[in-house]
Design a protein around this motif. Sequence first.
Motif, PDB file in Angstrom:
ATOM      1  N   ASP A 160      -0.108 -11.133   5.449  1.00  9.04           N
ATOM      2  CA  ASP A 160      -0.527 -10.916   7.020  1.00  9.04           C
ATOM      3  C   ASP A 160       0.003  -9.814   7.770  1.00  9.04           C
ATOM      4  OD1 ASP A 160      -1.450 -13.442   9.654  1.00  9.04           O
ATOM      5  OD2 ASP A 160      -0.562 -11.809  10.122  1.00  9.04           O
ATOM      6  N   VAL A 161       1.896  -9.533   7.485  1.00  4.48           N
ATOM      7  CA  VAL A 161       2.111  -8.537   7.762  1.00  4.48           C
ATOM      8  C   VAL A 161       1.485  -7.353   8.005  1.00  4.48           C
ATOM      9  CG1 VAL A 161       4.632  -7.153   8.389  1.00  4.48           C
ATOM     10  CG2 VAL A 161       4.135  -9.958   8.799  1.00  4.48           C
ATOM     11  N   ALA A 162       1.302  -7.288   6.987  1.00  2.34           N
ATOM     12  CA  ALA A 162       0.724  -6.438   5.283  1.00  2.34           C
ATOM     13  C   ALA A 162      -0.701  -5.429   5.959  1.00  2.34           C
ATOM     14  CB  ALA A 162       0.902  -5.892   4.086  1.00  2.34           C
ATOM     15  N   GLY A 163      -1.568  -7.280   6.549  1.00  5.09           N
ATOM     16  CA  GLY A 163      -2.906  -6.607   7.610  1.00  5.09           C
ATOM     17  C   GLY A 163      -4.531  -7.154   6.737  1.00  5.09           C
ATOM     18  N   TYR A 164      -3.917  -7.420   5.349  1.00  6.72           N
ATOM     19  CA  TYR A 164      -4.877  -7.630   5.105  1.00  6.72           C
ATOM     20  C   TYR A 164      -5.882  -9.226   4.473  1.00  6.72           C
ATOM     21  CZ  TYR A 164      -2.023  -8.840   0.238  1.00  6.72           C
ATOM     22  OH  TYR A 164      -1.171  -9.159  -0.304  1.00  6.72           O
ATOM     23  N   ILE A 165      -5.075 -10.048   5.710  1.00  4.94           N
ATOM     24  CA  ILE A 165      -5.310 -11.393   5.289  1.00  4.94           C
ATOM     25  C   ILE A 165      -4.899 -11.481   6.955  1.00  4.94           C
ATOM     26  CG2 ILE A 165      -4.803 -12.020   2.893  1.00  4.94           C
ATOM     27  CD1 ILE A 165      -2.884 -13.714   4.195  1.00  4.94           C
ATOM     28  N   ARG A 166      -5.378 -12.429   7.488  1.00  4.33           N
ATOM     29  CA  ARG A 166      -5.088 -13.691   8.392  1.00  4.33           C
ATOM     30  C   ARG A 166      -4.672 -14.831   8.307  1.00  4.33           C
ATOM     31  NH1 ARG A 166     -10.361 -13.369  12.858  1.00  4.33           N
ATOM     32  NH2 ARG A 166      -8.693 -14.661  14.134  1.00  4.33           N
ATOM     33  N   ALA A 167      -3.335 -15.049   7.892  1.00  9.84           N
ATOM     34  CA  ALA A 167      -2.888 -16.334   7.495  1.00  9.84           C
ATOM     35  C   ALA A 167      -2.465 -17.460   9.103  1.00  9.84           C
ATOM     36  CB  ALA A 167      -1.008 -15.779   6.641  1.00  9.84           C
TER      37      ALA A 167
END
Length: 269
Positions: A160-167
């Motif tokens: 999530d922090v990396a930005g490739y998912i919304r968790a």
Amino acid sequence: MTTKTSIFLTGATGLIDGSVLARLLAHPKAADFEIIALVRSEAKGRLLQANFGVKPLVGSLQDVDKIAAVSEAANVIINTADCDDLPSAEAILSGMKARHDKTGEVPILIHTSGTAMLINDAKGVYLAETVYDDMNLEQIKSIPPSALHRHVDIPIVEADVAGYIRAHIVAPSVVYGVAKHALVDAGIANPFSMCGQLLARAAIKRGRPVIVGEGKCSWSHVHIDDSTNCRCKGSRSRGQVGWKPRHDMKNFDASTVEDFRGVLETENK
């Protein structure tokens, strides 16, 4: 032509995942959903497709290649199958990252964890005084990586922090209540709490309840309907990342003595 929202559920036959699927099928915009569900039973898979329009993915959590491929194709993934299975969670994240890399989309992951990460070593002798608040970011971050479920939760937060998912990490306490919906009626989903069944079986087998220490420990409980509602409201502001979109759930607390008293009262009816 409206593009449908692709939703992948990692289960459909249990108390929690069956209830989530039933809620999605009853949603006012259900016609806009394209749902695929992981199931072990081919027979139940056929029922899901024929009676409910849900596409079955027949397999298990060990089929990580299948899971990664379906995750890549999904806009939303609801993981309810096993909060401690790291390989399947990694397969989900791998598929979601591949989707993001190819399309720029940030898919949503609603992951089921649990409040067992808060278990202490009281052994029934005392009731812990610490109250955990899912809005207290520093308190949640302070839970050690060695705690139950954290080995799966942490990689999800990092993604999530990396930005490739919304968790969203949904952490229910002990789920109680009997599910009542069309999938139960069709013989596809289990309506009962696994924890409740384990408590009842242990008491019946022993002829008496199992109490740890003095029985002063307290468990939090959440009704299956409230647990389901939380998972089905899985959209949020993109401004919230990391541990912030975490949802701990409970309706009330009860000691182990009170839990077994309820089991025995039910058995005697």
